[in-house]
Design an enzyme around this catalytic site. Sequence first.
Site, PDB file in Angstrom:
ATOM      1  N   GLN A  94      -9.226  13.338  -1.009  1.00 34.91           N
ATOM      2  CA  GLN A  94      -8.133  14.016  -2.432  1.00 34.91           C
ATOM      3  C   GLN A  94      -8.833  14.872  -2.342  1.00 34.91           C
ATOM      4  OE1 GLN A  94      -7.978  12.393  -6.014  1.00 34.91           O
ATOM      5  NE2 GLN A  94      -9.604  10.711  -5.297  1.00 34.91           N
ATOM      6  N   HIS A 115      -3.475   1.238   8.086  1.00 33.60           N
ATOM      7  CA  HIS A 115      -4.067   1.023   6.566  1.00 33.60           C
ATOM      8  C   HIS A 115      -5.582   0.522   6.653  1.00 33.60           C
ATOM      9  CE1 HIS A 115      -3.996  -1.185   2.698  1.00 33.60           C
ATOM     10  NE2 HIS A 115      -4.705  -1.920   3.309  1.00 33.60           N
ATOM     11  N   CYS A 137       0.690  -0.875  -0.022  1.00 29.52           N
ATOM     12  CA  CYS A 137       0.274   0.004  -0.183  1.00 29.52           C
ATOM     13  C   CYS A 137       0.752   1.367   0.341  1.00 29.52           C
ATOM     14  CB  CYS A 137      -1.071   0.111   0.812  1.00 29.52           C
ATOM     15  SG  CYS A 137      -1.698   1.799   1.808  1.00 29.52           S
ATOM     16  N   CYS A 145       1.226   3.626   3.319  1.00 34.68           N
ATOM     17  CA  CYS A 145       1.292   3.231   4.437  1.00 34.68           C
ATOM     18  C   CYS A 145       2.920   4.109   4.930  1.00 34.68           C
ATOM     19  CB  CYS A 145       1.648   1.763   4.794  1.00 34.68           C
ATOM     20  SG  CYS A 145      -0.281   0.816   4.519  1.00 34.68           S
ATOM     21  N   HIS A 174      -7.960   7.630   2.918  1.00 39.69           N
ATOM     22  CA  HIS A 174      -7.761   8.341   2.425  1.00 39.69           C
ATOM     23  C   HIS A 174      -8.804   9.252   1.309  1.00 39.69           C
ATOM     24  CE1 HIS A 174      -8.176   6.237  -1.252  1.00 39.69           C
ATOM     25  NE2 HIS A 174      -7.196   7.549  -2.082  1.00 39.69           N
ATOM     26  N   HIS A 197      -6.486   1.816   1.155  1.00 41.77           N
ATOM     27  CA  HIS A 197      -6.371   2.737   3.211  1.00 41.77           C
ATOM     28  C   HIS A 197      -6.981   4.557   3.076  1.00 41.77           C
ATOM     29  CE1 HIS A 197      -1.954   3.867   5.446  1.00 41.77           C
ATOM     30  NE2 HIS A 197      -3.094   4.691   5.530  1.00 41.77           N
ATOM     31  N   ASN A 205     -13.707   9.594  -2.018  1.00 41.81           N
ATOM     32  CA  ASN A 205     -14.567   8.471  -2.538  1.00 41.81           C
ATOM     33  C   ASN A 205     -14.303   7.543  -2.143  1.00 41.81           C
ATOM     34  OD1 ASN A 205     -15.488  10.012  -4.951  1.00 41.81           O
ATOM     35  ND2 ASN A 205     -13.408   9.654  -5.715  1.00 41.81           N
TER      36      ASN A 205
END
Length: 335
Positions: free
Chosen positions: A151, A96, A32, A35, A149, A147, A136
């Site tokens: 944007q 994660h 990932c 991470c 997150h 993971h 998203n």
Amino acid sequence: MSELRWHPILEEWVITATHRQDRTFLPPDDFCPLCPTKPGAFPTEVPAEDYDIVVFDNKFPSMKHPAPMPGIEGTNLYKVRPADGICEVVSYTSRHDGTLTDMDLPGMRNLVDVWTDRFKDLGGKDFINYVLIFENKGKDIGVTLYHPHGQIYAFPFIPPKVQKELDSSEKHKGQTGRCLFCDIIAEEQTDGRRIVAENDSFVAAVPFFARYPYEVYIFSKKHHQTMLTFDDEERADLANILKVVLLKYDNLWGISLPYMMIMHQAPTDGRDHDYYHFHIEFHPPNRTEKKLKYIAGCETGAGSYINDTLAEEKAAELRAAEPSTVESTYLVLEG
Ligand SMILES: [Zn+2]
Ligand SMILES: [Zn+2]
Ligand SMILES: [Zn+2]
């Protein structure tokens, strides 16, 4: 290869980003990129052993600065311009597993500060006219990394959906002298049936006009254009109501509900947009626990959304989901 191509029929820019075809798609957990880099393991995007929240440039950006020259020459009809923007990734945590819902309140409060800082920094650049903070979540929305997150896209133009909102709010202001969003909040509060959660500074509702069954808007009660004018209490209240809405979503059916979360703020084009009003939109694709709403022919072809449900009923379901009372949406600070 990335460029903006003008859509002369819809009068909007389309971003071409062909290099993104090769982007990392649901890598195994050991690989990932969000991470922390583990000793002796492959280097991730984060050269640290641990972190709280980290922001970095998207490795597969739709827009970048400085932008490459367009790969094709434009014509009078088919205008082309460089995709001169910035795409960032906000990794919410070094952990994660889990989602934004699992973040504790101090973490959420920290995230509000990070968003505010990035909005200020990106919006301050002269070639950036709009900063979109979004997430998203879930594979039903097409995420390529599990993971947790979000944007940030910093655009050299005002995106069409935002432009439409700007136009309607400016018109409403001209006709009534009032803010369209302040009027919507007042209408939702007077009716009350569609309110999902509320605290001193924010109100969350499935609006009258919802296009998705479990669509939720979070409005600032004060007439803010962006996060930049929030005081400390409002930042804490935003963290709180976000956590409440996210918990309600996941407690609805006991599944981690996928969604698109979009923050709408005034453009950063140097103009005055005092008729506009800060809000966050959640668009979960689910109609039921198992069934998704597809953006199909009528939505894509006509731009007309068909919602098979009533906002009043869906809001009642979300209101009843834990944490359950609208009045006590203040969660106790953990830790
Ligand atoms: Zn990870
Ligand atoms: Zn307003
Ligand atoms: Zn909006």
